[in-house]
Design an enzyme around this catalytic site. Structure first.
Site, short mmCIF file in Angstrom:
data_model
loop_
_atom_site.label_atom_id
_atom_site.label_comp_id
_atom_site.label_asym_id
_atom_site.label_seq_id
_atom_site.Cartn_x
_atom_site.Cartn_y
_atom_site.Cartn_z
N LYS A 287 18.00 -80.37 0.76
CA LYS A 287 17.55 -80.83 -0.47
C LYS A 287 16.23 -80.36 -0.83
O LYS A 287 15.77 -80.99 -1.93
CB LYS A 287 17.79 -82.45 -0.65
CG LYS A 287 19.09 -82.93 -0.37
CD LYS A 287 20.30 -82.23 -0.70
CE LYS A 287 20.58 -81.98 -2.39
NZ LYS A 287 21.71 -81.14 -2.64
N THR A 288 15.74 -79.49 -0.24
CA THR A 288 14.22 -79.11 -0.56
C THR A 288 14.31 -77.66 -1.54
O THR A 288 13.36 -77.26 -1.49
CB THR A 288 13.55 -78.80 0.82
OG1 THR A 288 14.30 -78.09 1.61
CG2 THR A 288 13.18 -80.34 1.52
N GLY A 289 15.33 -77.27 -1.69
CA GLY A 289 15.59 -75.93 -2.40
C GLY A 289 15.77 -74.73 -1.32
O GLY A 289 15.69 -73.55 -1.75
N SER A 385 17.45 -87.22 -3.83
CA SER A 385 18.26 -86.08 -4.32
C SER A 385 19.43 -86.04 -3.13
O SER A 385 20.55 -85.71 -3.51
CB SER A 385 17.44 -84.68 -3.99
OG SER A 385 18.50 -83.66 -3.94
#
Ligand SMILES: Nc1ncnc2c1ncn2[C@@H]1O[C@H](COP(=O)(O)OS(=O)(=O)O)[C@@H](OP(=O)(O)O)[C@H]1O
Length: 562
Positions: A287-289, A385
């Protein structure tokens, strides 16, 4: 088979003699049936005498023609060869149920040749083998065991006798060297320091000057005179169980790169190549990209990734799961053979590597030179997220409980809630996880990206990434990416002005986190964020803006208290 005449009685005599000092001592003899009755008259008589006394010894299958299993890429040809040896054993009343086998020259045992393990199990129901090669031949004191494909691999020691050391007087360095090793030297120490020792010597050491027999008789009596060790022999299967009872932590293997050890490379299939291993890894956390970074990387002409997995899509999830036990052949199958090893960059992205206990150690053992990329966003946003992601995947607990319920659940809360809570919060303990990666990888191989910056200014981040990797040619991401107002994120710019954005599951629409949850998480992660800032200082890296904000909150809180 193929023993010098008279050896059988020497063997039996010595076996008896050794039993006085080592209870239950029994020679475990290996056979390659193809060589039965192919020696001199005297040797052929020796074969027959051994078979006459077949029940006095233990027996294990070597290969039918002593060939090296790693040379057989095809499992069915290995099977055929083993079947021949088994038929030979059955024809000559050699017992076939000891569950132990040894491969010539350690071939196929380590580095693991999956085909050998499979064929051994199918033909012989092998459950134990031994090698001197794991993790490496030297230093001998570091040798260990492991379990692969339900076969227990035991470490084997070296006794100093090789195929060509057959005459006492011609022992390398003179016979005194052998005697020194027995009388307090290396061989004596090997036995003294290992609770379980396995030795293997060659046929030639039993014939000729019978150095094999000489060595072990003298070793046993020296031990008896100078130590109070009690020596005992166990059949292989019992021995293996005993070994892993003593050293349970050794059960799990740690795979190394076969090309980093010349001996390993020599006993590794020519059809395999170390080039099918990644040069760098994007380790997460989730979920950090990570998916955006993954796709941006793939736009680069010199960078490619693994083939998709039917179960976990673009992620291989090798180092953090039981997939690891499938071995490195399984892992390498995911990667293409690069057309140019020095300029092509293979990588994989598995976002669960970051918080995994095992991944850094396993990663560094197989890929010590790999570069590691991690992305960090505010751990509170990451947790939120992730929670939204679980809801979108209809996780039962995530649908039932609010975000605040999840993050604030107490020890007595329902198990499913507690489990969701730890999966939600633990990856955000950034400094703990990073410390573990930095224990196994040097800092200059680790890149920490601010995930918020990747989201707002991906071209600048991708320039830094290219520099860090040393990849060429330089790819101009400012031209290749464009902000898509509809998606609200940066996307790939296609010909004709169209855009290709990440799917619906990335950049989801959900309500903002409520202030109570944010305050809770700021407190929850406070200490860890402080530790992270110290760690980044140590590494000489700038603090991401979200971290500075979190640190300011702490300052304000203490000022208002003061
Ligand atoms: N360019 C671009 N496009 C879409 N999404 C982007 C982009 N850059 C960063 N992000 C943020 O990435 C978040 C998803 O992170 P991951 O890809 O690591 O998630 S996952 O772990 O693979 O599920 C995703 O989280 P959510 O906003 O919660 O969906 C995004 O905020």
């Amino acid at each position: 088979m193929g023993w010098g005449g008279g050896c059988h009685s020497a063997l039996l005599d010595i076996q008896k003699q050794l039993r006085a000092q080592i209870s239950n001592f029994t020679f475990n003899l290996g056979f390659s049936g193809k060589f039965y009755h192919t020696g001199t008259v005297e040797e052929d008589e020796g074969d027959d005498l051994l078979l006459k006394y077949v029940d006095e010894f233990w027996w294990f299958p070597h290969m039918w023609s002593h060939m090296q299993p790693h040379l057989f890429h095809n499992e069915s040809s290995l099977l055929e060869q083993m079947v021949l040896n088994k038929e030979f054993a059955l024809d000559h009343n050699i017992p076939v149920d000891m569950g132990y086998a040894v491969a010539p020259h350690h071939s196929g045992v380590y580095p693991v040749h999956l085909q050998l393990y499979e064929a051994w199990r199918r033909v012989w129901n092998i459950r134990v083998t031994s090698t001197e090669e794991y993790p490496h031949l030297k230093p001998a004191r570091y040798r260990k065991g492991f379990v692969h494909n339900s076969i227990m691999v035991l470490p084997r020691q070296t006794c100093g006798l090789f195929t060509h050391t057959i005459y006492y007087k011609e022992y390398p360095g003179g016979p005194k060297e052998l005697d020194k090793s027995i009388h307090g030297g290396e061989l004596f120490l090997t036995l003294l320091l290992n609770p379980i020792s396995i030795f293997m010597t060659h046929l030639s050491n039993y014939g000729n000057d019978r150095l094999g027999l000489y060595t072990f008789v003298h070793l046993a009596s020296f031990l008896r005179s100078w130590t109070n060790l009690k020596l005992h022999t166990l059949p292989p299967l019992q021995l293996a169980h005993k070994y892993f009872q003593l050293f349970p932590e050794q059960r799990n293997p740690l795979w190394q790169n076969p090309c980093d050890d010349k001996r390993h490379k020599d006993i590794w299939s020519k059809e395999k190549t170390c080039d099918r291993l990644p040069k760098f890894m994007v380790i997460g956390p989730q979920k950090t990209g990570t998916t955006a970074l993954y796709l941006f990387l793939l736009m680069h002409p010199s960078i490619s990734s693994n083939f998709p997995s039917p179960k976990t899509y673009e992620e291989v999830q090798f180092f953090n799961t039981n997939n690891y036990h499938k071995g490195i052949d399984w892992y390498m199958e995911f990667f293409p053979v690069p057309s140019n090893v020095s300029t092509d960059f293979l990588f994989e992205k598995s976002a669960n590597y970051f918080p995994s206990e095992e991944s850094p150690r396993r990663g560094a053992a197989l890929l010590p030179k790999a570069k590691i990329i991690t992305l960090l966003i505010n751990p509170a946003d990451r947790a939120y997220s992730w929670y939204q992601h679980q809801r979108a995947h209809e996780d039962h607990a995530a649908l039932r409980f609010t975000f605040y319920d999840v993050i604030s659940a107490r020890p007595g809360a329902p198990a499913e809630l507690r489990s969701l809570q730890s999966r939600c919060l633990i990856p955000g303990l950034y400094s703990t996880h990073l410390d573990r990666w930095l224990t196994h990888y040097p800092a200059n191989q680790v890149m920490i990206i601010d995930g918020h910056q990747l989201r707002t200014d991906p071209a600048a981040v991708m320039d830094e990434v290219q520099k860090f990797l040393g990849v060429t040619p330089h790819f101009n991401y400012s031209q290749a990416l464009t902000f898509d107002p509809q998606k609200g994120f940066w996307c790939q710019l296609l010909e004709g002005g169209k855009t290709k954005c990440l799917g619906k599951s990335k950049g989801r629409k959900y309500p903002p986190m409520d202030p109570e949850a944010r305050a809770f998480l700021s407190r929850y992660y406070r200490e860890h964020n402080v530790e992270l800032s110290k760690l980044l200082h140590r590494l000489g890296q700038p603090l991401p803006s979200w971290l500075r904000e979190e640190l300011q909150k702490i300052t304000f809180a203490s000022m208002s208290r003061g």
